[in-house]
Structures are given as structure tokens and as C-alpha cells.
Design a protein around this motif. Structure first.
Motif, short mmCIF file in Angstrom:
data_model
loop_
_atom_site.label_atom_id
_atom_site.label_comp_id
_atom_site.label_asym_id
_atom_site.label_seq_id
_atom_site.Cartn_x
_atom_site.Cartn_y
_atom_site.Cartn_z
N THR A 160 -28.09 -7.65 -33.33
CA THR A 160 -26.93 -7.68 -34.64
C THR A 160 -26.98 -8.80 -36.07
O THR A 160 -28.22 -9.60 -35.57
CB THR A 160 -25.80 -8.57 -33.95
N ARG A 161 -27.20 -7.92 -37.00
CA ARG A 161 -26.86 -8.70 -38.06
C ARG A 161 -25.75 -8.66 -38.73
O ARG A 161 -24.74 -8.50 -38.63
CB ARG A 161 -27.88 -8.06 -39.50
N SER A 188 -29.05 -12.17 -35.48
CA SER A 188 -29.22 -12.69 -36.81
C SER A 188 -28.24 -13.05 -38.15
O SER A 188 -27.38 -12.06 -37.33
CB SER A 188 -30.55 -12.20 -37.41
N PHE A 189 -28.69 -13.58 -39.10
CA PHE A 189 -26.78 -13.66 -39.85
C PHE A 189 -27.69 -13.32 -41.51
O PHE A 189 -28.80 -13.93 -41.81
CB PHE A 189 -26.44 -14.79 -39.27
N SER A 190 -26.50 -13.57 -42.46
CA SER A 190 -26.39 -13.17 -43.84
C SER A 190 -25.14 -14.13 -43.98
O SER A 190 -24.31 -13.91 -43.27
CB SER A 190 -26.44 -11.95 -44.41
N VAL A 207 -23.31 -4.39 -42.20
CA VAL A 207 -23.70 -5.53 -41.12
C VAL A 207 -22.79 -5.52 -39.93
O VAL A 207 -21.78 -4.98 -40.07
CB VAL A 207 -23.08 -7.37 -41.72
#
Length: 268
Positions: A160-161, A188-190, A207
Motif C-alpha cells: 500500500t501507498r 508507505s505514505f505520501s 494512491v
């Protein structure tokens, strides 16, 4: 009311919201090219407003209100008007990502959502710099500039993002703990500084989901409606007895991932 009949009521509202978003975007692009002349005020911690925001909201209201005079209006800059007893309530952020806008960065947008009987039912989010207009509603599948879109089908956190938002209404330690949970699970992330735009990206599968402990209705309603119309899910918004004007927690994603995210962030 049948789904078809309700969609027929939403279709003209979607067309007018499209026009309003594009007009606001036109005004904002003009200001973006001469940002040094803007009058800027600080509303709170790292929270700014300019005359560009206010002019864009006025332009949106000038299009929506005459077209649907019985609808309520909840705008970031002007607050609520004619909300009492209104069946439909427009939730409008004329410029989400003001800090990005003022610094000459990308990632800002116009957000126009529609609320009906406790549910987000219509969303239009316009990114003027990329000329991308996200639109969708109950019974009207989401699209970008008329091209159909859909949420991500990712079903595991370690693939996953996620978009994660933060604001100063949420303690830094809480945000840090949420980020640690996600990273520890292999995700992960934005973070781009425009929550409405990130919700639009969820609807398009750019996303896999979005999480923020608190979002105002003018930032959340449009994106949540888009996600639902693109086949996704979101946690009840706002939850419990919280009023629409008070905002609340946002968790949204594709259906395959929603349960795992709910468990990860302990969202009932």
C-alpha cells in the motif's frame, strides 16, 4: 426515491458544480501567475488565506446559489448560509492547498461537494494546473475529464501507498504513531499538503487510500463522494453525533483494503 430518480436530481447539480469549479480555477490560475500581489492573512498555525481564496469562493457561490437557491452552502471562507432545513448542502473549499499555491508549488485544487441526509453524494475536484476535473455522484460513476476512473484493488498493507494528512488540530505524537503503524506494517505514505486532491487521487487509484484524523467538511465531502462513485469505501463521516460543520476523521480506500486499514488505525 429510486436510484435512477435520485441520480436525475444530481445530474444538473453536477454540471453546474463542474462549471463553478472551472470558473474558480480560471480565477486562481490568474492569481497564481502574480502571487506577489496577493493579500495574505494567517488564520492559524501554518494556515493561510488570501484574496484569491475569497474571490474563488465568491465565484463558486455566484454560480451555485442562483441555480439552486434552496440548497445550503458551507464554505471555508464564508461559513454557512441557508443551511437550516436545506435538503442539500454544498461544501466548498475554493482553494485546498493554499500554502502550496502561495509558494508556487503544485498540488492545490478547487473542491465542491454535496451533502444530502447525512451522506456525501456528489463531488467535483478540479486541479487547474493539470486541467484535471474529477467528477462523480450517486448513480454517476467518477471520471477525470469524462474518462471513467476506479479505486485501487490493492488488498494488503505491505503493498500500500497511502495518503496521510496532518494538521495542528491533531497532536504531533498522534500523527507520528499513525505513521509508525503504517510503516511497521510494511506500507508507505505520501503527504502533499492538499487533502481534497489526495482524496481525488484515491478515487482514481493513484494512491490506495487516505487517512486523516480530522478534516473539515469543505475538504472531505467532495472526495468521499468521488471515492464511493469510483467503487470505494469510507468510514462514517462525521462519526457519531458530530455535526457536519465540526468535521471529523477520514479513512477511505478501495473496498479490498478498507478492512485492513480500519484495523490498523483502530477505526470502529
Amino acid at each position: 426515491m429510486s436510484d435512477t430518480a435520485f441520480a436525475a436530481r444530481l445530474k444538473p447539480r453536477l454540471a453546474v458544480a463542474d462549471r463553478a469549479a472551472r470558473e474558480a480555477g480560471r480565477l486562481l490560475l490568474a492569481h497564481y501567475g502574480r502571487r506577489e500581489g496577493l493579500a495574505i492573512e494567517q488564520k492559524g498555525l501554518n494556515d493561510f488565506v488570501s484574496n484569491a481564496d475569497r474571490e474563488a469562493e465568491d465565484a463558486i457561490a455566484a454560480i451555485l446559489t442562483p441555480a439552486f437557491p434552496g440548497d445550503g452552502f458551507l464554505g471555508e471562507e464564508t461559513g454557512a448560509s441557508a443551511v437550516e432545513g436545506a435538503e442539500f448542502i454544498w461544501c466548498v473549499d475554493p482553494l485546498d492547498g493554499t500554502t502550496n499555491f502561495l509558494k508556487g508549488a503544485h498540488n492545490w485544487c478547487v473542491s465542491i461537494g454535496l451533502w444530502w441526509k447525512g451522506e456525501p453524494v456528489l463531488g467535483v475536484i478540479y486541479d487547474p494546473l493539470r486541467d484535471e476535473l474529477f467528477a462523480g455522484a450517486e448513480g454517476i460513476p467518477s471520471s477525470i475529464n469524462g474518462v471513467p476512473i476506479a479505486v485501487s484493488t490493492i488488498d494488503s498493507i505491505d503493498r500500500t501507498r497511502l495518503g496521510i494528512g496532518h494538521n495542528h488540530r491533531v497532536p504531533p505524537a498522534v500523527f507520528a504513531a499513525d505513521a509508525e503503524r503504517l510503516l511497521s506494517a510494511g506500507g508507505s505514505f505520501s503527504q502533499v499538503g492538499a487533502g481534497a486532491l489526495m482524496l481525488a487521487y484515491v478515487s482514481a487509484g493513484r494512491v490506495d487510500g487516505y487517512f486523516e484524523r480530522h478534516m473539515w467538511a469543505w475538504d472531505a465531502v467532495a472526495g468521499l463522494a468521488l471515492i464511493k462513485a469510483a467503487g470505494g469505501r469510507f468510514a462514517p463521516y462525521p462519526s457519531g453525533e458530530t455535526s457536519l460543520a465540526a468535521g471529523g476523521l477520514v479513512l477511505a480506500s478501495g473496498t479490498s483494503l478498507f478492512g485492513a486499514l480500519s484495523d490498523l488505525f483502530a477505526i470502529a
